[in-house]
Design an enzyme around this catalytic site. Structure first.
Site, PDB file in Angstrom:
ATOM      1  N   GLN A   1      42.744  31.105  46.358  1.00 51.50           N
ATOM      2  CA  GLN A   1      42.478  31.548  44.985  1.00 51.50           C
ATOM      3  C   GLN A   1      41.964  30.392  44.098  1.00 51.50           C
ATOM      4  OE1 GLN A   1      45.692  32.997  42.401  1.00 51.50           O
ATOM      5  NE2 GLN A   1      44.611  34.943  42.339  1.00 51.50           N
TER       6      GLN A   1
ATOM      7  N   THR B   1      20.572  13.701  22.365  1.00 53.11           N
ATOM      8  CA  THR B   1      21.933  13.746  22.917  1.00 53.11           C
ATOM      9  C   THR B   1      22.616  15.037  22.468  1.00 53.11           C
ATOM     10  OG1 THR B   1      22.883  12.702  20.966  1.00 53.11           O
ATOM     11  CG2 THR B   1      22.176  11.220  22.738  1.00 53.11           C
TER      12      THR B   1
ATOM     13  N   PRO C   1      13.742   0.949  21.488  1.00 52.92           N
ATOM     14  CA  PRO C   1      15.015   0.275  21.769  1.00 52.92           C
ATOM     15  C   PRO C   1      16.046   0.487  20.650  1.00 52.92           C
ATOM     16  CG  PRO C   1      13.184  -1.150  22.336  1.00 52.92           C
ATOM     17  CD  PRO C   1      12.582   0.072  21.727  1.00 52.92           C
TER      18      PRO C   1
ATOM     19  N   GLY D   1      34.986  18.628  48.397  1.00 54.78           N
ATOM     20  CA  GLY D   1      35.960  17.609  48.792  1.00 54.78           C
ATOM     21  C   GLY D   1      35.284  16.303  49.179  1.00 54.78           C
TER      22      GLY D   1
ATOM     23  N   GLU E   1      16.295  13.997  25.654  1.00 54.78           N
ATOM     24  CA  GLU E   1      15.743  15.074  24.800  1.00 54.78           C
ATOM     25  C   GLU E   1      16.701  15.430  23.658  1.00 54.78           C
ATOM     26  OE1 GLU E   1      13.394  18.183  26.473  1.00 54.78           O
ATOM     27  OE2 GLU E   1      12.835  16.948  28.194  1.00 54.78           O
TER      28      GLU E   1
ATOM     29  N   LEU F   1       8.495   8.724  21.954  1.00 54.90           N
ATOM     30  CA  LEU F   1       9.193   8.736  20.661  1.00 54.90           C
ATOM     31  C   LEU F   1      10.240   7.617  20.605  1.00 54.90           C
ATOM     32  CD1 LEU F   1       9.807  10.322  17.957  1.00 54.90           C
ATOM     33  CD2 LEU F   1      11.442  11.677  19.272  1.00 54.90           C
TER      34      LEU F   1
ATOM     35  N   PHE G   1      12.330   4.093  27.657  1.00 53.82           N
ATOM     36  CA  PHE G   1      12.837   5.284  28.365  1.00 53.82           C
ATOM     37  C   PHE G   1      11.816   6.424  28.366  1.00 53.82           C
ATOM     38  CE2 PHE G   1      17.316   3.939  26.721  1.00 53.82           C
ATOM     39  CZ  PHE G   1      17.406   2.983  27.714  1.00 53.82           C
TER      40      PHE G   1
ATOM     41  N   ARG H   1      33.962  26.048  55.474  1.00 52.48           N
ATOM     42  CA  ARG H   1      35.019  25.043  55.626  1.00 52.48           C
ATOM     43  C   ARG H   1      36.386  25.720  55.796  1.00 52.48           C
ATOM     44  NH1 ARG H   1      36.622  19.992  56.967  1.00 52.48           N
ATOM     45  NH2 ARG H   1      38.224  19.188  55.556  1.00 52.48           N
TER      46      ARG H   1
HETATM   47  N1  CAA Z   1      11.003  21.553  13.036  1.00 51.14           N
HETATM   48  C1  CAA Z   1      10.187  21.196  12.011  1.00 51.14           C
HETATM   49  N2  CAA Z   1      10.531  20.248  11.105  1.00 51.14           N
HETATM   50  C2  CAA Z   1      11.732  19.655  11.255  1.00 51.14           C
HETATM   51  C3  CAA Z   1      12.629  19.993  12.277  1.00 51.14           C
HETATM   52  C4  CAA Z   1      12.224  20.990  13.191  1.00 51.14           C
HETATM   53  N3  CAA Z   1      13.017  21.355  14.206  1.00 51.14           N
HETATM   54  N4  CAA Z   1      13.739  19.236  12.161  1.00 51.14           N
HETATM   55  C5  CAA Z   1      13.562  18.468  11.095  1.00 51.14           C
HETATM   56  N5  CAA Z   1      12.356  18.714  10.544  1.00 51.14           N
HETATM   57  C6  CAA Z   1      11.783  18.121   9.352  1.00 51.14           C
HETATM   58  C7  CAA Z   1      12.720  18.375   8.174  1.00 51.14           C
HETATM   59  O1  CAA Z   1      12.471  19.624   7.587  1.00 51.14           O
HETATM   60  C8  CAA Z   1      12.397  17.220   7.253  1.00 51.14           C
HETATM   61  O2  CAA Z   1      11.214  17.483   6.547  1.00 51.14           O
HETATM   62  P1  CAA Z   1      11.267  17.855   4.956  1.00 51.14           P
HETATM   63  O3  CAA Z   1      11.876  16.641   4.297  1.00 51.14           O
HETATM   64  O4  CAA Z   1       9.858  18.099   4.610  1.00 51.14           O
HETATM   65  O5  CAA Z   1      12.157  19.053   4.861  1.00 51.14           O
HETATM   66  C9  CAA Z   1      12.067  16.084   8.228  1.00 51.14           C
HETATM   67  O6  CAA Z   1      11.711  16.698   9.472  1.00 51.14           O
HETATM   68  C10 CAA Z   1      13.242  15.159   8.442  1.00 51.14           C
HETATM   69  O7  CAA Z   1      14.328  15.924   8.916  1.00 51.14           O
HETATM   70  P2  CAA Z   1      15.833  15.431   8.834  1.00 51.14           P
HETATM   71  O8  CAA Z   1      16.137  15.052   7.430  1.00 51.14           O
HETATM   72  O9  CAA Z   1      16.689  16.448   9.483  1.00 51.14           O
HETATM   73  O10 CAA Z   1      15.755  14.079   9.696  1.00 51.14           O
HETATM   74  P3  CAA Z   1      16.887  13.136  10.250  1.00 51.14           P
HETATM   75  O11 CAA Z   1      16.381  11.748  10.209  1.00 51.14           O
HETATM   76  O12 CAA Z   1      18.192  13.445   9.620  1.00 51.14           O
HETATM   77  O13 CAA Z   1      16.932  13.467  11.845  1.00 51.14           O
HETATM   78  C11 CAA Z   1      17.469  14.601  13.841  1.00 51.14           C
HETATM   79  C12 CAA Z   1      17.043  14.691  12.369  1.00 51.14           C
HETATM   80  C13 CAA Z   1      17.646  16.041  14.256  1.00 51.14           C
HETATM   81  C14 CAA Z   1      18.765  13.861  14.041  1.00 51.14           C
HETATM   82  C15 CAA Z   1      16.337  13.928  14.667  1.00 51.14           C
HETATM   83  O14 CAA Z   1      16.250  12.555  14.385  1.00 51.14           O
HETATM   84  C16 CAA Z   1      16.482  14.123  16.156  1.00 51.14           C
HETATM   85  O15 CAA Z   1      16.182  15.178  16.687  1.00 51.14           O
HETATM   86  N6  CAA Z   1      16.911  13.054  16.892  1.00 51.14           N
HETATM   87  C17 CAA Z   1      16.939  13.085  18.323  1.00 51.14           C
HETATM   88  C18 CAA Z   1      15.672  12.562  18.877  1.00 51.14           C
HETATM   89  C19 CAA Z   1      15.404  13.035  20.280  1.00 51.14           C
HETATM   90  O16 CAA Z   1      15.602  14.191  20.613  1.00 51.14           O
HETATM   91  N7  CAA Z   1      14.905  12.135  21.112  1.00 51.14           N
HETATM   92  C20 CAA Z   1      14.554  12.472  22.436  1.00 51.14           C
HETATM   93  C21 CAA Z   1      13.224  11.899  22.761  1.00 51.14           C
HETATM   94  S1  CAA Z   1      12.308  12.745  24.010  1.00 51.14           S
HETATM   95  C22 CAA Z   1      13.032  12.414  25.470  1.00 51.14           C
HETATM   96  O17 CAA Z   1      14.162  12.070  25.573  1.00 51.14           O
HETATM   97  C23 CAA Z   1      12.202  12.677  26.654  1.00 51.14           C
HETATM   98  C24 CAA Z   1      11.953  11.554  27.577  1.00 51.14           C
HETATM   99  O18 CAA Z   1      10.833  11.253  27.900  1.00 51.14           O
HETATM  100  C25 CAA Z   1      13.117  10.878  28.195  1.00 51.14           C
END
Ligand code: CAA
Length: 383
Positions: free
Chosen positions: A280, A366, A129, A340, A364, A126, A157, A269
Site C-alpha cells: 500500500q 524562480t 551576474p 530504492g 525562467e 536577459l 546562464f 521488483r
Molecule cells: N506583461 C506585460 N507587462 C508586464 C508584465 C507582463 N507579464 N509584468 C510586468 N509588466 C510591466 C508592468 O506593467 C510595468 O509597467 P508599467 O509601469 O507601465 O505598468 C513594468 O513591466 C514593470 O513591472 P514591475 O513593476 O512588476 O517590475 P518589477 O521590477 O517589480 O519586476 C518581476 C517584476 C515579475 C519580479 C520581474 O522582474 C521578473 O519576472 N523577474 C524574473 C525574471 C526571469 O524570469 N528571468 C528568467 C530569465 S529567462 C531564463 O531563465 C531562460 C534561460 O535561458 C535559462
C-alpha cells in the site's frame, strides 16, 4: 461548449512526436547527459520535422499548431530527454517567441521565418551576474550613436548561448527611466563584438548548453530594435508569460515518464515474496503522482488554450510554472524512493531525471518570483 479533446491534427502531432522521442531521442538521453554533449543530431532531425517552429503560424514558416500543439510537442520530447526539450525551449519558447510576439513584419520575415523553419537557432539573453530575479537591475547598456546602438555588457546562464545564430538581448538605453529605460534588440552571433563563453558544468540538463555572453562595442542597426525603445522589459515579461506554460509542459512530460518508470519497476521488483506494487505504501505514492500529473495537465492545457485565444494569462502562466515545477520535483523524489537503491545508480534513468528536474524551480523565473506575480495579480483583482 466545453471540449477537452485534442483535434485530429493535434493527435497526429502527438503521435509523430512520440514516435520521434521513442526512436530518436530517449535512446540517446543517457549518453547526451554523460558526455554533456549538445544533441545536435536530434535538433537537426527535429528541425526537419518542423518541430522548431510548431507554435508559429504558417505565414512565418511555422507549423500553425499554436501553444496547445507546442505543449503537446515539448511534453513528448521531455519524456525522452530534458536536455533536448530545454534546447528547443530556449530557441522556440524564448528567443523566437519574443520576435513573434513583439517583432515587426520585416523582422518576422527576416528572423522568425528561418528560426521557425529550423535553419537558425535562437536564444534569449536577459539574466546577468547581478540581475537574476531582479531582471530590471541589468547593467548591459546600449548607446544611440545615430545610425546604430552600441551594445556593451555581459549576460549569464543563457540557454543556447554558444549555438544560437540569433539572440534577443535586453539592455539599458536610458538609465534615468528605470524599467522604461530598457530596450530589446535582435543580435546576430556573427557580428563583431559578440562572444559566447564556455558551456557551464551543470547538475542536470547537461546536454543543454548554458553560457555567458559578452558584447563589446557591438553595433546593432536600429532596424533590429525589437518593439519600441524603452519597451524592452515588457517584451521580456510578455515572452516569459508564454514561455512559462511550455516549460510547465516539459515538466509534465518528465513527470509522466517518471510515473511510467515507477509503475514498471513496482510491478517487476519483488520483496517479501510479491511485487512491491502490492504494498500500500507504494500504491499511495503512485496514486499521489497520478493525481498531481492530472492537476498539472489540466491547468497547462487550459492556459495554453487561453494563449491561443488571446486571453491575458500572466497569473495562470505563473501558476502553471509554479505547480508543474514543484510537481516534477516531488515526482522525481517519489520515483527515486520507489526505485530504492537502484534508482540512485547512474545506470537507471531516474538518477538523471531527478537531477534534471531541480533546475525547473529556478530558471525562467524562480518559483519565489512566480509567487510574487500571482500574489500581485490576486491583490490587484480584489482591490
Ligand atoms: N506583461 C506585460 N507587462 C508586464 C508584465 C507582463 N507579464 N509584468 C510586468 N509588466 C510591466 C508592468 O506593467 C510595468 O509597467 P508599467 O509601469 O507601465 O505598468 C513594468 O513591466 C514593470 O513591472 P514591475 O513593476 O512588476 O517590475 P518589477 O521590477 O517589480 O519586476 C518581476 C517584476 C515579475 C519580479 C520581474 O522582474 C521578473 O519576472 N523577474 C524574473 C525574471 C526571469 O524570469 N528571468 C528568467 C530569465 S529567462 C531564463 O531563465 C531562460 C534561460 O535561458 C535559462
Amino acid at each position: 461548449m466545453l471540449d477537452f479533446t485534442f483535434t485530429e491534427e493535434q493527435k497526429m502531432l502527438r503521435d509523430v512526436a512520440r514516435k520521434f522521442t521513442d526512436n530518436e531521442v530517449r535512446p540517446f538521453a543517457a549518453e547526451i547527459d554523460e558526455k554533456e554533449e549538445l544533441p545536435f543530431d536530434i535538433i537537426t532531425k527535429a528541425a526537419e520535422l518542423g518541430f522548431l517552429g510548431v507554435v508559429f503560424p504558417e505565414q512565418y514558416g511555422g507549423g500553425g499548431f499554436g501553444e496547445i500543439g507546442y505543449c503537446i510537442l515539448l511534453e513528448e520530447i521531455a519524456r525522452g530527454c530534458n536536455s533536448t526539450a530545454v534546447t528547443i525551449g530556449g530557441h522556440e519558447s524564448l528567443g523566437a517567441m519574443a520576435i513573434y510576439l513583439c517583432g515587426n513584419e520585416e523582422q518576422k520575415q527576416k528572423y522568425l521565418r528561418p528560426l521557425a523553419e529550423g535553419k537558425l537557432l535562437a536564444a534569449f539573453a536577459l539574466t546577468e551576474p547581478n540581475a537574476g530575479s531582479d531582471a530590471a537591475s541589468m547593467k548591459t547598456f546600449a548607446v544611440d550613436n545615430g545610425k546604430n546602438f552600441l551594445l556593451n555588457g555581459n549576460k549569464t546562464f543563457i540557454t543556447n548561448g554558444n549555438i544560437a545564430d540569433v539572440i534577443v538581448v535586453f539592455a539599458i538605453t536610458d538609465a534615468s527611466k528605470g524599467v522604461k529605460g530598457i530596450t530589446s534588440f535582435i543580435v546576430e552571433n556573427k557580428w563583431n563584438g559578440f562572444r559566447a563563453g564556455k558551456p557551464e558544468k551543470k547538475m542536470g540538463i547537461r546536454g543543454s548548453h548554458t553560457t555567458d555572453l559578452f558584447f563589446e562595442n557591438l553595433e546593432v542597426p536600429k532596424e533590429n530594435i525589437l518593439g519600441e525603445v524603452g519597451n524592452g522589459f515588457k517584451v521580456a515579461m510578455e515572452t516569459l508569460d508564454v514561455a512559462r506554460v511550455s516549460l510547465a509542459a516539459q515538466c509534465l512530460g518528465s513527470s509522466k515518464e517518471m510515473l511510467e518508470l515507477s509503475i514498471k519497476h513496482a510491478n517487476e521488483r519483488k520483496q517479501f515474496g510479491k511485487p512491491i506494487a502490492e504494498q500500500q505504501a507504494i500504491q499511495f505514492m503512485l496514486a499521489e503522482m497520478a493525481s498531481e500529473i492530472y492537476q498539472t495537465e489540466s491547468i497547462i492545457y487550459r492556459t495554453a488554450w487561453m494563449i491561443d485565444n488571446n486571453i491575458p494569462c500572466s497569473r495562470e502562466s505563473a501558476i502553471c510554472k509554479l505547480v508543474a515545477t514543484e510537481t516534477v520535483c516531488k515526482i522525481a523524489d517519489r520515483a527515486m524512493q520507489i526505485h530504492g537503491g537502484m534508482g540512485y545508480m547512474r545506470e537507471y534513468p531516474i538518477e538523471r531525471l531527478y537531477r534534471d528536474a531541480r533546475v525547473n524551480r529556478i530558471f525562467e523565473g524562480t518559483n519565489e518570483i512566480q509567487h510574487i506575480v500571482i500574489a500581485r495579480d490576486v491583490l490587484k483583482s480584489t482591490k
